[in-house]
Design a protein around this motif. Structure first.
Motif, mmCIF file in Angstrom:
data_model
loop_
_atom_site.group_PDB
_atom_site.id
_atom_site.type_symbol
_atom_site.label_atom_id
_atom_site.label_comp_id
_atom_site.label_asym_id
_atom_site.label_seq_id
_atom_site.Cartn_x
_atom_site.Cartn_y
_atom_site.Cartn_z
ATOM 1 N N GLN A 38 20.994 -21.074 75.008
ATOM 2 C CA GLN A 38 20.283 -19.676 74.931
ATOM 3 C C GLN A 38 20.772 -19.649 76.991
ATOM 4 N N TRP A 39 19.487 -20.135 77.063
ATOM 5 C CA TRP A 39 18.573 -20.078 78.979
ATOM 6 C C TRP A 39 20.179 -20.031 80.031
ATOM 7 N N TYR A 40 20.922 -21.222 79.759
ATOM 8 C CA TYR A 40 21.922 -21.226 80.801
ATOM 9 C C TYR A 40 22.520 -19.974 80.505
ATOM 10 N N VAL A 41 23.558 -19.562 79.195
ATOM 11 C CA VAL A 41 23.851 -18.244 78.445
ATOM 12 C C VAL A 41 23.270 -17.621 79.148
ATOM 13 N N GLU A 42 22.120 -16.671 79.153
ATOM 14 C CA GLU A 42 21.500 -15.815 79.627
ATOM 15 C C GLU A 42 22.223 -15.577 81.171
ATOM 16 N N TYR A 43 21.433 -17.072 82.237
ATOM 17 C CA TYR A 43 21.594 -16.967 83.057
ATOM 18 C C TYR A 43 23.015 -16.711 83.798
ATOM 19 N N ASP A 44 23.829 -17.469 82.949
ATOM 20 C CA ASP A 44 25.233 -17.046 83.540
ATOM 21 C C ASP A 44 25.416 -15.602 83.440
ATOM 22 N N ILE B 135 26.389 -27.704 84.297
ATOM 23 C CA ILE B 135 26.893 -26.816 84.031
ATOM 24 C C ILE B 135 26.115 -25.823 85.637
ATOM 25 N N TRP B 136 25.622 -26.576 86.100
ATOM 26 C CA TRP B 136 25.290 -25.832 88.042
ATOM 27 C C TRP B 136 26.235 -25.485 87.794
ATOM 28 N N THR B 137 26.973 -26.765 88.587
ATOM 29 C CA THR B 137 28.106 -26.921 88.979
ATOM 30 C C THR B 137 29.389 -25.495 88.337
ATOM 31 N N GLU B 138 29.419 -25.953 87.447
ATOM 32 C CA GLU B 138 30.615 -24.999 86.502
ATOM 33 C C GLU B 138 29.677 -23.641 87.255
ATOM 34 N N LEU B 139 28.787 -23.202 86.868
ATOM 35 C CA LEU B 139 28.772 -21.802 87.061
ATOM 36 C C LEU B 139 28.983 -22.110 88.702
ATOM 37 N N ILE B 140 28.571 -22.140 89.907
ATOM 38 C CA ILE B 140 28.717 -21.768 90.961
ATOM 39 C C ILE B 140 30.337 -22.176 90.933
ATOM 40 N N ALA B 141 30.601 -22.374 90.557
ATOM 41 C CA ALA B 141 32.496 -22.592 91.480
ATOM 42 C C ALA B 141 32.964 -21.199 90.512
ATOM 43 N N LYS B 142 32.141 -20.641 89.175
ATOM 44 C CA LYS B 142 32.790 -19.740 88.598
ATOM 45 C C LYS B 142 32.512 -18.225 89.018
ATOM 46 N N TYR C 233 32.882 -13.633 93.739
ATOM 47 C CA TYR C 233 32.467 -13.087 94.724
ATOM 48 C C TYR C 233 32.623 -13.882 95.790
ATOM 49 N N LEU C 234 33.359 -13.477 96.892
ATOM 50 C CA LEU C 234 34.208 -13.696 97.964
ATOM 51 C C LEU C 234 33.101 -14.022 99.226
ATOM 52 N N GLY C 235 31.771 -13.686 99.137
ATOM 53 C CA GLY C 235 30.800 -13.371 100.183
ATOM 54 C C GLY C 235 30.325 -14.973 100.489
ATOM 55 N N LYS C 236 29.282 -15.392 100.849
ATOM 56 C CA LYS C 236 28.634 -16.425 101.228
ATOM 57 C C LYS C 236 27.128 -16.426 99.657
ATOM 58 N N ILE C 237 27.730 -17.597 99.902
ATOM 59 C CA ILE C 237 26.720 -17.580 98.433
ATOM 60 C C ILE C 237 26.127 -18.983 98.895
ATOM 61 N N LEU C 238 23.868 -18.629 99.254
ATOM 62 C CA LEU C 238 22.894 -19.367 99.495
ATOM 63 C C LEU C 238 21.766 -20.130 98.717
ATOM 64 N N ASP D 210 26.592 -29.113 97.746
ATOM 65 C CA ASP D 210 27.923 -29.154 97.920
ATOM 66 C C ASP D 210 28.531 -28.459 97.879
ATOM 67 N N GLN D 211 28.821 -27.076 96.834
ATOM 68 C CA GLN D 211 29.178 -25.677 97.194
ATOM 69 C C GLN D 211 29.148 -24.926 97.384
ATOM 70 N N MET D 212 27.854 -24.671 97.938
ATOM 71 C CA MET D 212 26.756 -24.150 99.212
ATOM 72 C C MET D 212 27.247 -23.984 100.307
ATOM 73 N N ASP D 213 27.238 -22.526 101.414
ATOM 74 C CA ASP D 213 27.488 -21.769 101.678
ATOM 75 C C ASP D 213 25.994 -22.422 102.892
ATOM 76 N N GLY D 214 25.433 -22.135 102.601
ATOM 77 C CA GLY D 214 23.670 -22.491 103.470
ATOM 78 C C GLY D 214 22.937 -22.291 102.436
ATOM 79 N N PHE D 215 21.282 -22.444 103.192
ATOM 80 C CA PHE D 215 20.555 -22.631 101.918
ATOM 81 C C PHE D 215 19.222 -21.595 102.686
ATOM 82 N N TYR D 216 18.371 -21.115 101.615
ATOM 83 C CA TYR D 216 17.599 -20.446 101.897
ATOM 84 C C TYR D 216 16.008 -20.957 101.717
#
Length: 247
Positions: free
Chosen positions: A97-103, A152-159, A164-169, A186-192
Motif C-alpha cells: 500500500q505504501w509504494y502504491v500511494e507513493y507512486d 520498485i523504485w527502479t520501475e517508478l523512476i522509469a515510469k 516528466y521530460l525535465g531533469k529528475i534529481l 543510474d537513472q537520475m539526472d543529478g543529486f540534491y
C-alpha cells in the motif's frame, strides 16, 4: 507550512529574492500521510497543502523573474516522521500500500511539473528514506524494507521519466555521514544533497570542515555516477524571509 492568502501579502517577494541574488526556487508542496484501517494513505490536507492553482501562481511569478524552478514534493505525518514509521505495523500488505500511494503521489507532481515546464523534479529525501533499499530491518513486530524495494523504485523512476521530460534529481539526506548507493541512481539526472543546518552534525562550518565533508562524502560518490550535485540548506524559505523582514 502553507497559509491561504500568503501570496497576496507577499506579491513582491520574488522581486526581492531576485534582487538578493536568488536564481533557483525550490517549491515543496505537501501531502499528508495518515493510517486508515492500519494502512498508509496519502492525501491533501486542506489546512496546510497548497492547491495546484496557487502553486501555479508561484511558478508564474518566479518565471517572470527568470528563476529556475524545482519541485520537491514532501510528505507530512501526524507525529514526527521517525515516530510515525516506528509506530506503523509494517507487514507485506502495508508495504504494498505504501509504494502504491507513493507512486500516486509522485505521478501527480510529475504530471504537474511537466505541464508547467519546471526545470527539476526532486524525489526521495528524509520523509521517504525508510522505504529505500535496506533502510529498515525486520523486528519482532514489523517487517523491514522489502527486498523488492530497489526494483520498485527502479520501475517508478522509469515510469516518471515517461511522464516528466525535465531533469529528475534524487535527494540524499546527509544523516549518518555516508551517501548510500542504489542501482536505480543510474537513472537520475543529478543529486540534491539535503543538509539540515539546524542539525548538531552541521553546527559549525569552516573551510576545513566543509573541505573534509566534501572530500570524504561527495567526491567518491560523484565520481561513481558522474552527474551534477546540488546542495540545499533549509533556509531561506518564504516564511523565514517574511519573519526576517518583519524583524
Amino acid at each position: 507550512d502553507y497559509q491561504a492568502g500568503f501570496l497576496k501579502r507577499q506579491v513582491d517577494v520574488f522581486t526581492k529574492l531576485k534582487n538578493a541574488g536568488v536564481n533557483w526556487l525550490i517549491l515543496t508542496p505537501t501531502w499528508h500521510v495518515t493510517a486508515e484501517n492500519g494502512l498508509p494513505f496519502f492525501s491533501i490536507n486542506p489546512k496546510s497543502s497548497i492547491s495546484l492553482a496557487d502553486l501555479n501562481s508561484i511558478i508564474s511569478a518566479a518565471k517572470a523573474q527568470g528563476m529556475q524552478i524545482g519541485l520537491y514534493p514532501q510528505l507530512t505525518f501526524e507525529t514526527s516522521g521517525d515516530d510515525w514509521w516506528q509506530a506503523s505495523i509494517r507487514d507485506q500488505l502495508w508495504w504494498q500500500q505504501w509504494y502504491v500511494e507513493y507512486d500516486r503521489f509522485a505521478m501527480n507532481f510529475a504530471l504537474f511539473a511537466n505541464e508547467t515546464g519546471l526545470d527539476q523534479l526532486i524525489l526521495g529525501g528524509s520523509s521517504a528514506s525508510p522505504a529505500f533499499p535496506n533502510a529498515l530491518v525486520t523486528n519482532e513486530s514489523s517487517m523491514g524494507t522489502p527486498k523488492s524495494s530497489e526494483e520498485i523504485w527502479t520501475e517508478l523512476i522509469a515510469k516518471l521519466k515517461k511522464s516528466y521530460l525535465g531533469k529528475i534529481l534524487w535527494t540524499i539526506p546527509t544523516r549518518g555521514g555516508n551517501l548510500p548507493t542504489y542501482a536505480f541512481l543510474d537513472q537520475m539526472d543529478g543529486f540534491y544533497l539535503e543538509v539540515d543546518s539546524n542539525s548538531d552534525e552541521n553546527a559549525t562550518y569552516s573551510l576545513e570542515t566543509v573541505s573534509k565533508y566534501l572530500d570524504t562524502m561527495i567526491v567518491s560518490f560523484q565520481i561513481k555516477y558522474s552527474k551534477p550535485f546540488y546542495l540545499g540548506l533549509n533556509s531561506p524559505s518564504l516564511l523565514s524571509y517574511q519573519s526576517n523582514q518583519e524583524s
